[in-house]
Design a protein around this motif. Structure first.
Motif, PDB file in Angstrom:
ATOM      1  N   TYR A 253       0.766  -1.333   0.061  1.00  0.00           N
ATOM      2  CA  TYR A 253       0.050   0.027   0.035  1.00  0.00           C
ATOM      3  C   TYR A 253       0.770   1.466  -0.013  1.00  0.00           C
ATOM      4  N   LEU A 254       0.619   2.174  -0.830  1.00  0.00           N
ATOM      5  CA  LEU A 254       1.280   3.312  -1.269  1.00  0.00           C
ATOM      6  C   LEU A 254       0.826   4.489  -0.391  1.00  0.00           C
ATOM      7  N   SER A 255       1.085   5.071   0.640  1.00  0.00           N
ATOM      8  CA  SER A 255       0.509   6.235   1.608  1.00  0.00           C
ATOM      9  C   SER A 255       0.497   7.514   0.791  1.00  0.00           C
TER      10      SER A 255
ATOM     11  N   ILE B  51       1.304  -2.683  -6.342  1.00  0.00           N
ATOM     12  CA  ILE B  51       1.230  -1.434  -5.432  1.00  0.00           C
ATOM     13  C   ILE B  51      -0.036  -0.768  -5.584  1.00  0.00           C
ATOM     14  N   ARG B  52      -0.738  -0.632  -4.610  1.00  0.00           N
ATOM     15  CA  ARG B  52      -2.108  -0.012  -4.618  1.00  0.00           C
ATOM     16  C   ARG B  52      -1.978   1.262  -3.883  1.00  0.00           C
ATOM     17  N   THR B  53      -2.813   2.327  -4.271  1.00  0.00           N
ATOM     18  CA  THR B  53      -3.067   3.644  -3.615  1.00  0.00           C
ATOM     19  C   THR B  53      -4.473   4.141  -3.837  1.00  0.00           C
ATOM     20  N   LEU B  54      -4.843   4.986  -2.874  1.00  0.00           N
ATOM     21  CA  LEU B  54      -6.153   5.643  -3.188  1.00  0.00           C
ATOM     22  C   LEU B  54      -5.966   7.094  -3.430  1.00  0.00           C
ATOM     23  N   LEU B  55      -6.640   7.580  -4.402  1.00  0.00           N
ATOM     24  CA  LEU B  55      -6.417   9.076  -4.816  1.00  0.00           C
ATOM     25  C   LEU B  55      -7.775   9.993  -4.666  1.00  0.00           C
ATOM     26  N   GLY B  56      -7.956  11.143  -4.300  1.00  0.00           N
ATOM     27  CA  GLY B  56      -8.625  11.968  -4.476  1.00  0.00           C
ATOM     28  C   GLY B  56      -8.252  13.143  -5.450  1.00  0.00           C
ATOM     29  N   SER B  57      -7.766  14.078  -5.038  1.00  0.00           N
ATOM     30  CA  SER B  57      -7.154  15.273  -5.742  1.00  0.00           C
ATOM     31  C   SER B  57      -5.721  15.140  -5.929  1.00  0.00           C
ATOM     32  N   CYS B  58      -5.101  14.081  -5.077  1.00  0.00           N
ATOM     33  CA  CYS B  58      -3.803  13.813  -5.191  1.00  0.00           C
ATOM     34  C   CYS B  58      -3.480  13.232  -6.769  1.00  0.00           C
ATOM     35  N   ILE B  59      -2.097  13.037  -6.912  1.00  0.00           N
ATOM     36  CA  ILE B  59      -1.848  12.428  -8.204  1.00  0.00           C
ATOM     37  C   ILE B  59      -0.784  11.068  -7.977  1.00  0.00           C
ATOM     38  N   ALA B  60      -1.007  10.107  -8.532  1.00  0.00           N
ATOM     39  CA  ALA B  60      -0.243   9.212  -8.730  1.00  0.00           C
ATOM     40  C   ALA B  60       0.515   8.894 -10.148  1.00  0.00           C
TER      41      ALA B  60
ATOM     42  N   GLN C 296      13.321  -4.910 -17.559  1.00  0.00           N
ATOM     43  CA  GLN C 296      13.532  -5.041 -16.236  1.00  0.00           C
ATOM     44  C   GLN C 296      12.535  -5.602 -15.445  1.00  0.00           C
ATOM     45  N   ARG C 297      11.377  -5.429 -15.625  1.00  0.00           N
ATOM     46  CA  ARG C 297      10.215  -5.678 -15.024  1.00  0.00           C
ATOM     47  C   ARG C 297      10.272  -4.926 -13.730  1.00  0.00           C
ATOM     48  N   ILE C 298      10.801  -3.739 -13.544  1.00  0.00           N
ATOM     49  CA  ILE C 298      10.862  -2.926 -12.484  1.00  0.00           C
ATOM     50  C   ILE C 298       9.933  -1.778 -12.595  1.00  0.00           C
ATOM     51  N   GLY C 299       9.169  -1.438 -11.730  1.00  0.00           N
ATOM     52  CA  GLY C 299       8.609  -0.250 -11.688  1.00  0.00           C
ATOM     53  C   GLY C 299       8.196   0.625 -10.186  1.00  0.00           C
ATOM     54  N   GLY C 300       7.770   1.598 -10.372  1.00  0.00           N
ATOM     55  CA  GLY C 300       7.506   2.397  -9.073  1.00  0.00           C
ATOM     56  C   GLY C 300       6.289   3.131  -9.281  1.00  0.00           C
ATOM     57  N   MET C 301       5.725   3.713  -8.237  1.00  0.00           N
ATOM     58  CA  MET C 301       4.663   4.764  -8.255  1.00  0.00           C
ATOM     59  C   MET C 301       4.800   5.707  -6.982  1.00  0.00           C
ATOM     60  N   CYS C 302       4.792   7.073  -7.627  1.00  0.00           N
ATOM     61  CA  CYS C 302       4.624   8.141  -6.508  1.00  0.00           C
ATOM     62  C   CYS C 302       3.342   8.604  -6.160  1.00  0.00           C
ATOM     63  N   HIS C 303       2.930   8.830  -5.213  1.00  0.00           N
ATOM     64  CA  HIS C 303       1.541   9.608  -4.719  1.00  0.00           C
ATOM     65  C   HIS C 303       1.672  10.639  -4.133  1.00  0.00           C
ATOM     66  N   TYR C 304       1.688  12.004  -4.865  1.00  0.00           N
ATOM     67  CA  TYR C 304       1.828  13.485  -4.312  1.00  0.00           C
ATOM     68  C   TYR C 304       0.547  14.110  -3.972  1.00  0.00           C
ATOM     69  N   LEU C 305       0.647  15.216  -3.088  1.00  0.00           N
ATOM     70  CA  LEU C 305      -0.596  15.774  -2.688  1.00  0.00           C
ATOM     71  C   LEU C 305      -0.729  17.391  -3.170  1.00  0.00           C
ATOM     72  N   LEU C 306       0.551  17.755  -3.303  1.00  0.00           N
ATOM     73  CA  LEU C 306       0.325  19.211  -3.941  1.00  0.00           C
ATOM     74  C   LEU C 306       1.576  19.327  -4.960  1.00  0.00           C
ATOM     75  N   ALA C 307       1.292  20.137  -5.968  1.00  0.00           N
ATOM     76  CA  ALA C 307       2.007  20.556  -7.016  1.00  0.00           C
ATOM     77  C   ALA C 307       3.271  21.116  -6.708  1.00  0.00           C
ATOM     78  N   ARG C 308       3.340  22.173  -5.733  1.00  0.00           N
ATOM     79  CA  ARG C 308       4.299  22.807  -5.320  1.00  0.00           C
ATOM     80  C   ARG C 308       4.656  22.836  -3.840  1.00  0.00           C
ATOM     81  N   HIS C 309       5.896  22.939  -3.475  1.00  0.00           N
ATOM     82  CA  HIS C 309       5.955  23.100  -1.940  1.00  0.00           C
ATOM     83  C   HIS C 309       5.661  24.491  -1.809  1.00  0.00           C
ATOM     84  N   PRO C 310       4.996  24.917  -0.711  1.00  0.00           N
ATOM     85  CA  PRO C 310       4.620  26.226  -0.090  1.00  0.00           C
ATOM     86  C   PRO C 310       5.979  27.111  -0.278  1.00  0.00           C
ATOM     87  N   GLN C 311       7.295  26.679   0.105  1.00  0.00           N
ATOM     88  CA  GLN C 311       8.166  27.440   0.074  1.00  0.00           C
ATOM     89  C   GLN C 311       9.148  27.468  -1.194  1.00  0.00           C
ATOM     90  N   ASP C 312       8.539  27.030  -2.258  1.00  0.00           N
ATOM     91  CA  ASP C 312       9.303  26.659  -3.619  1.00  0.00           C
ATOM     92  C   ASP C 312       9.928  28.013  -3.994  1.00  0.00           C
TER      93      ASP C 312
END
Length: 168
Positions: free
Chosen positions: A11-13, A26-35, A43-59
């Protein structure tokens, strides 16, 4: 998607990345977030990211000595690409990218007619597309926007991704 006990289920938080190989899902649940899923077919290797916001507030000129934070798009993508590179499984010429999420979690009944999705969802989707273009990764499949949440399951040994979209 068939259910079986031969796959390791992870499970990906939110605000995290995960890479794997072989018989793993790899499993995740999305609302407004992006995976974003990345998969190297050879290679049969993969990965997933699950981010919440487009930019860091202090970017923009921030955090030179601070660790990357996968809650934010650019950091999450950088961490995912670096993890796959470290495993010898990142090559823009063959890596398959897929994009999911950015759903509005308000009921359509609560949004005035003619009003687009909230800028948060639109920005999350826009930044995901820009990051994939930056890494020279064409989007192989996507399911973004709209209303409601999505369950995403990424099967590493085949590169298949299943989506269960639950509209509001």
């Amino acid at each position: 998607m068939p259910v079986d006990s031969e796959h390791l289920a992870l499970y990906l938080s939110p605000g995290a990345i995960q890479t794997a190989q072989g018989n793993t899902r790899i499993r995740t649940l999305l609302g407004s977030c992006i995976a974003i899923t990345l998969w190297h077919p050879g290679q049969r290797i993969g990965g997933m990211c699950h981010y919440l916001l487009a930019r860091h507030p202090q970017d923009l000129g921030r955090r030179i000595n601070e660790p990357l934070d996968a809650r934010y798009a650019e950091d999450a993508m950088h961490l995912l690409v670096d993890a796959l590179r470290h495993q010898g499984a990142f090559d823009p010429a063959v890596t398959e990218a897929k994009l999911f999420g950015g759903g509005c979690m308000l009921s359509p009944a609560h949004i005035p007619p003619g009003k687009p999705l909230h800028p948060l969802q639109l920005r999350n989707i826009e930044v995901a597309r820009a990051l994939l273009a930056h890494y020279q990764l064409p989007i192989r499949a996507e399911h973004v926007g709209g209303f409601g949440h999505r369950q995403v399951i990424f099967e590493i040994d085949t590169g298949h991704v299943w989506i269960k979209h639950t509209p509001l």
